[in-house]
Design an enzyme around this catalytic site. Structure first.
Site, PDB file in Angstrom:
ATOM      1  N   THR A 144      -5.643  -7.044   6.941  1.00 30.85           N
ATOM      2  CA  THR A 144      -5.521  -5.735   7.602  1.00 30.85           C
ATOM      3  C   THR A 144      -5.244  -4.588   6.639  1.00 30.85           C
ATOM      4  O   THR A 144      -5.356  -3.427   7.011  1.00 30.85           O
ATOM      5  CB  THR A 144      -4.405  -5.764   8.669  1.00 30.85           C
ATOM      6  OG1 THR A 144      -3.165  -6.014   8.007  1.00 30.85           O
ATOM      7  CG2 THR A 144      -4.654  -6.833   9.711  1.00 30.85           C
ATOM      8  N   GLY A 145      -4.896  -4.889   5.389  1.00 26.72           N
ATOM      9  CA  GLY A 145      -4.601  -3.842   4.414  1.00 26.72           C
ATOM     10  C   GLY A 145      -5.860  -3.235   3.799  1.00 26.72           C
ATOM     11  O   GLY A 145      -6.979  -3.576   4.184  1.00 26.72           O
ATOM     12  N   SER A 198       1.129  -8.048  12.881  1.00 25.67           N
ATOM     13  CA  SER A 198      -0.286  -8.077  13.246  1.00 25.67           C
ATOM     14  C   SER A 198      -0.689  -9.373  13.930  1.00 25.67           C
ATOM     15  O   SER A 198      -1.613  -9.390  14.755  1.00 25.67           O
ATOM     16  CB  SER A 198      -1.165  -7.931  11.998  1.00 25.67           C
ATOM     17  OG  SER A 198      -0.928  -6.716  11.352  1.00 25.67           O
ATOM     18  N   CYS A 240      -6.953  -3.467 -10.987  1.00 23.91           N
ATOM     19  CA  CYS A 240      -8.076  -2.558 -10.749  1.00 23.91           C
ATOM     20  C   CYS A 240      -8.449  -1.723 -11.967  1.00 23.91           C
ATOM     21  O   CYS A 240      -9.635  -1.527 -12.247  1.00 23.91           O
ATOM     22  CB  CYS A 240      -7.793  -1.670  -9.544  1.00 23.91           C
ATOM     23  SG  CYS A 240      -6.168  -0.906  -9.566  1.00 23.91           S
ATOM     24  N   SER A 260      -5.740   5.038  -3.200  1.00 28.18           N
ATOM     25  CA  SER A 260      -6.004   3.802  -2.466  1.00 28.18           C
ATOM     26  C   SER A 260      -5.550   2.589  -3.250  1.00 28.18           C
ATOM     27  O   SER A 260      -5.308   1.534  -2.667  1.00 28.18           O
ATOM     28  CB  SER A 260      -7.488   3.690  -2.101  1.00 28.18           C
ATOM     29  OG  SER A 260      -8.284   3.642  -3.254  1.00 28.18           O
ATOM     30  N   GLY A 261      -5.409   2.730  -4.545  1.00 28.24           N
ATOM     31  CA  GLY A 261      -4.925   1.617  -5.355  1.00 28.24           C
ATOM     32  C   GLY A 261      -3.508   1.209  -5.022  1.00 28.24           C
ATOM     33  O   GLY A 261      -3.084   0.098  -5.338  1.00 28.24           O
ATOM     34  N   GLU A 316       1.814  -1.063 -13.985  1.00 27.57           N
ATOM     35  CA  GLU A 316       0.377  -0.959 -14.240  1.00 27.57           C
ATOM     36  C   GLU A 316       0.044  -1.029 -15.729  1.00 27.57           C
ATOM     37  O   GLU A 316      -0.904  -1.692 -16.133  1.00 27.57           O
ATOM     38  CB  GLU A 316      -0.132   0.371 -13.663  1.00 27.57           C
ATOM     39  CG  GLU A 316      -1.629   0.517 -13.661  1.00 27.57           C
ATOM     40  CD  GLU A 316      -2.286  -0.175 -12.480  1.00 27.57           C
ATOM     41  OE1 GLU A 316      -1.565  -0.805 -11.669  1.00 27.57           O
ATOM     42  OE2 GLU A 316      -3.519  -0.100 -12.373  1.00 27.57           O
ATOM     43  N   ARG A 328      -1.157   8.734 -11.356  1.00 28.35           N
ATOM     44  CA  ARG A 328      -1.803   8.804 -10.047  1.00 28.35           C
ATOM     45  C   ARG A 328      -2.280  10.240  -9.828  1.00 28.35           C
ATOM     46  O   ARG A 328      -1.531  11.182 -10.093  1.00 28.35           O
ATOM     47  CB  ARG A 328      -0.763   8.443  -8.984  1.00 28.35           C
ATOM     48  CG  ARG A 328      -1.313   8.184  -7.626  1.00 28.35           C
ATOM     49  CD  ARG A 328      -2.018   6.874  -7.499  1.00 28.35           C
ATOM     50  NE  ARG A 328      -1.147   5.720  -7.540  1.00 28.35           N
ATOM     51  CZ  ARG A 328      -1.610   4.470  -7.599  1.00 28.35           C
ATOM     52  NH1 ARG A 328      -2.907   4.216  -7.630  1.00 28.35           N
ATOM     53  NH2 ARG A 328      -0.768   3.463  -7.650  1.00 28.35           N
ATOM     54  N   HIS A 342     -10.931   4.970  -9.928  1.00 30.01           N
ATOM     55  CA  HIS A 342     -10.055   5.183 -11.075  1.00 30.01           C
ATOM     56  C   HIS A 342     -10.899   5.682 -12.247  1.00 30.01           C
ATOM     57  O   HIS A 342     -11.861   5.020 -12.665  1.00 30.01           O
ATOM     58  CB  HIS A 342      -9.381   3.871 -11.488  1.00 30.01           C
ATOM     59  CG  HIS A 342      -8.346   3.369 -10.520  1.00 30.01           C
ATOM     60  ND1 HIS A 342      -7.958   4.053  -9.397  1.00 30.01           N
ATOM     61  CD2 HIS A 342      -7.600   2.222 -10.521  1.00 30.01           C
ATOM     62  CE1 HIS A 342      -7.025   3.361  -8.752  1.00 30.01           C
ATOM     63  NE2 HIS A 342      -6.793   2.250  -9.405  1.00 30.01           N
ATOM     64  N   ASN A 384     -11.936   1.220  -7.669  1.00 33.02           N
ATOM     65  CA  ASN A 384     -10.747   0.364  -7.688  1.00 33.02           C
ATOM     66  C   ASN A 384     -10.703  -0.641  -6.542  1.00 33.02           C
ATOM     67  O   ASN A 384     -10.203  -1.751  -6.701  1.00 33.02           O
ATOM     68  CB  ASN A 384      -9.484   1.224  -7.671  1.00 33.02           C
ATOM     69  CG  ASN A 384      -9.446   2.179  -6.501  1.00 33.02           C
ATOM     70  OD1 ASN A 384     -10.297   3.079  -6.406  1.00 33.02           O
ATOM     71  ND2 ASN A 384      -8.497   2.001  -5.599  1.00 33.02           N
TER      72      ASN A 384
END
Lengths: 351, 351, 351, 351
Positions: free
Chosen positions: D12-13, D40, D149, D178-179, D201, D234, D241, D328
């Site tokens: 669901t993510g 969920s 990513c 969105s990453g 990261e 970010r 990216h 990404n």
């Protein structure tokens, strides 16, 4: 069927690029001529164009020579019709000249929209307005316009309500920056901001909506009798005009009746299965927070975005409240003109 | 004058931080107590707070201990009044408990707003509503609320129109993300987008506006008799709610008369020269494209942003059209509560 | 002290407006002349200027007449110095002409920066470079430039490292749209996007940094001997250039030593207590996620934003890694020039 | 061929949704199981999912029941393999348990990436690393991961350079929101801002890049011997990216040689014509200002975005400078895992 040869006037701008994209693989029309401003003419389309669409420039036009936007230059090419993405300031004379020379003109420019004999055509809404062209005094050519981008969404929200009797409509817009053209809105003006003003937009919405929803009688359009009151603002969105609409209805209505009217709405482009016609011209979203520009323009890969999305349909006393979303560059511009040409062809007006 | 000792409930959130900022250097009040959620309590305010305001955290509160948001813990401190930036869910009981214990509560929470004896006070607009507190059954304490953030702007746009007779008001909002609190709107949802939905917001605007503009008679508020119809959307703006307003007026009016009414509008906070009161509560912008969130919230360095800005005043038949801008976190939240406390002090309700 | 009469060249643009803002209430200088392009000249400054700063246009300049940006027109006014916010294309000749006519020119334009006798002055960094003006061949006048906006931040990040020996510096930028001027970056190009290109910017950073950090010997600048390698991109941020810097150091170092070097860094403007000088030219943020453009430009109401903020100081093998933030329109442009003039006055170069 | 039955863990993510989208019409795999968190599970996928992709939810999964993310629940279903979009915190144990139960696991989670026997597979880059799975001690099952990513883009920029000898690589990122997952970055934090920090990261990029580009010898990976130094930030971009890369090369090189190496780069997925493999894994843009997130992720309607785009290839002394863009959520997440499964199937590792 042999494809008709199409010219695109003002092909390097935001709307011109959408014409190129839609027509680069079209069953009825093929692009044979592209025109641009003095600084583009003489270059190839690929070199002249700062392509802003998501996908890449179609190969078919990359090496096409950009002509000057001049009637003589255009008429020297062998074309069957033109699509116009010209700025209003130069559209009037040039479109007139081309129509006088026998060329059918499908125009996104506002220049001729207020002329009595020129239809603002949306074939799902006012297909009979196409007949106005028979009263145009051109020899062989004619001019058909599509509406202003915000209007093109609003009329879909209003047309199915006419059975309930519309007393007045108040519309407030959240308009995307692409509607102002490539350099129309500077980033210092809109990043994190809203600009509550778009030049001439409110007047266009108020006038065009009543004309499109008006009756064609004796070769003229009698505007719809209800009032339209528009307030327009620019928001930091790339594509997709959102509109909040409040309509005072004369008759009784329920939210479900209205949703049914939207869902069952269909028009001649659907009956004729025209290539650019969406299968459902109106899509109702029942979620509490839709439609949204980044999520609802396109339904699936390759969907142009011709359907108008409506959501948050509510009743407030005798007023209907809803939000609608229209793809300003497609249903509100290039896609609208292409659909008009497809419709004119299906009706034998364009041959 | 000795400063009154103020507690800030929910001091670590977006509105709580604005309370801290405004009160860190206030002539009447000094912050002596800050409270937070379980995960903040026990820490210093500096450690517990992810400060989101432009300027830096005031030194005075950096090392202050964050108390649990619990009545006993709060009452153990020596406080003269509290400002509440609590979520509605916990505000009701806690504010009630504190008022019952003799503490004046100035609350930005919506929890008590719909109670008959609790004023939604905006001292420029409805100063006499403060008298409602005398009918509250608390022993020494009382509760005064300020309105929802969008409402706090709208009533300034409407109050000066009441002399013309308001038949109905239709408002459509462009609301900043800070109105939803620090984590309220995710970036994936709002970047380049508009969300046409804010939970409960439309109902709050419709109800609160009519109460604030209503009459205080015999210890109760008779809501204003005109209808308010709101449509709300979130836009990618950090601070500042813009609102498009369409008002049907009963009497004759001209745009100039309305602008004059706005420009000459002033209230008791101005007459009393309260510290947080703007010198002009309404500022009319005559430029074609104002007010705008990034340009019109603050007039000069250090201006809190308590004035409501109005622009694009237009007449469409018998309807008045305009846009207004309100600083949601200041005039619509923390600044509003602080002004209420200043006003209550000036009127002798707070001592 | 009687204030010196200052002209602002190119006063209606983004940087010109910042000059107006800073100088509208300055202890040494008063604005007596503002110039603009042909389309602005003859209008009042208020009418000619699309003011983009947050605060409102200072009253003092609203009714000032905008002169044509022409040497004769300017010299007819009684001015003691000029600040130049001109585009590079016209700056060269005009600044030269004014200097030749005895006017001290403090310029934000890049036109003269690469001339041997023209200092790129940042008085905290290279105060002795001001002496270059003595070798200029102007009669009474002279030209002092400030650096490119990204460079103005980078040199603060590098100067305190020179004691450790810099082998090379690699800088990657996240630059705000205001750096490109009012209409420089269209919204369709930058909303939700990053543009990995800024014309000439990388070369400017690479050259100017080495000159500013170079030695003044025998009337010439010997550039610093280490290499600077820049990669620049535009991001959807209004104000504030963020830069990621990776520096290879020759000597041993620890993160704490570097932070100490930054914190203890101070220069002549601080010693002289110049009006526009920040009390600490470098502010180190120790939080894990700072500095950020929307949070760290200004420390308190009224803070111009002249301090450079540095954060995320890390060691990766023998390389130092950090991020820095510079207010491109203030420390990188108008504020830099004003500080240069203050410094020149304090040193007796400007009288 | 009968399609293999695939489960999607954490469906669901943001990444889970991309798995659903890619697999909803895949020639080798069909989704038969979707799992979610406790809030969920038990709902239909349509009800449980706040769909964030541009296109609409594929019909095929709308009514699918969401299982709890629990090994027993999953194993009760008849599945041939799973794709994991789980958060690292729960991925370790669950993926281990499923592999132990004979299920091949293709995981986007970082949990197992640093294990000696688990490949971080990118089949164009290190196809032979797939052989590591033979040393895994699972009975029938195995675990194959894809990279972080940002890493997934960087290795495409570096691999073709290895023939020139890489001394070190410095990478600075501009990463899309969105990453961070659906609620990872709040809008108050990123609108008009850059955040120079992404937890863990930089370490992931520095470690994973050297492993992926390392040699598979005697059942272990010998990391590539050059240093990688990453700085991450970010930016307010939805997807894509962008990375600025500075590589010190040991051998001689010209920009044209490097561009040729990129253009001619191809791998086993291309030779095998795998369904998710792009025809060219690297696309070089020669325009001065590309690649850009909003323009270069997808080449045409329906293009997933698996190709890495490289632009601004420059030489600065002995360093190569360039920018690259990677999708990404596709090449850096779901698409990468699906390609890994296709490759494992083609190689007979998955049956």
């Amino acid at each position: 069927m042999k494809k008709l040869k199409a010219g695109i006037l003002g092909a390097t701008g935001v709307v011109g690029q959408q014409f190129v994209k839609i027509l680069s693989n079209h069953p009825y029309f093929e692009v044979t001529t592209v025109t641009g401003s003095a600084k583009s003419s003489g270059k190839t389309y690929g070199d002249a164009t700062d392509w802003s669409a998501t996908n890449y420039l179609p190969e078919i036009v990359i090496d096409m020579n950009v002509l000057d936007t001049d009637a003589n230059a255009i008429l020297r090419n062998d074309i069957d019709l033109v699509f116009s993405a010209l700025p209003a300031s130069i559209a009037y004379d040039l479109e007139d000249e081309l129509a006088s020379s026998g060329i059918p003109v499908f125009s996104n420019a506002s220049a001729h929209r207020m002329r009595e004999s020129v239809p603002i055509l949306i074939p799902e809404i006012n297909p009979d307005h196409l007949n106005l062209v028979s009263s145009q005094q051109y020899d062989g050519g004619f001019i058909v316009t599509n509406s202003n981008c915000s209007t093109s969404g609003l009329v879909f929200g209003l047309k199915p309500l006419m059975e309930f009797g519309i007393r007045d409509a108040i519309v407030t817009t959240y308009q995307a920056v692409s509607g102002a053209g490539r350099k129309g809105v500077g980033s210092m003006d809109i990043l994190g901001n809203v600009i509550p003003f778009i030049s001439d937009e409110e007047t266009k919405i108020e006038q065009e909506t009543r004309l499109i929803l008006g009756k064609h009688e004796n070769g003229r359009i009698i505007p719809a009798q209800f009032d339209v009151n528009a307030s327009c603002a620019r928001v930091p969105v790339l594509n997709g005009h959102l509109e909040s609409v409040v309509v005072q209805l004369e008759g009784e209505f329920s939210v479900n009746q209205v949703i049914d009217a939207y869902n069952s709405f269909s028009g001649e482009p659907q009956a004729l299965d025209l290539p650019t016609a969406p299968s459902n011209p109106i899509i109702v979203r029942l979620e509490p927070d839709r439609p949204q520009p980044t999520r609802d323009l396109s339904l699936h890969d390759g969907d142009l975005g011709m359907a108008v999305k409506i959501g948050r349909v509510r009743k407030h006393k005798n007023r209907l409240n809803f939000f609608l979303l229209v793809h300003n560059a497609i249903r509100g511009a290039a896609g609208a003109s292409v659909l008009n040409a497809e419709f004119a062809l299906a009706k034998g007006v364009l041959e």
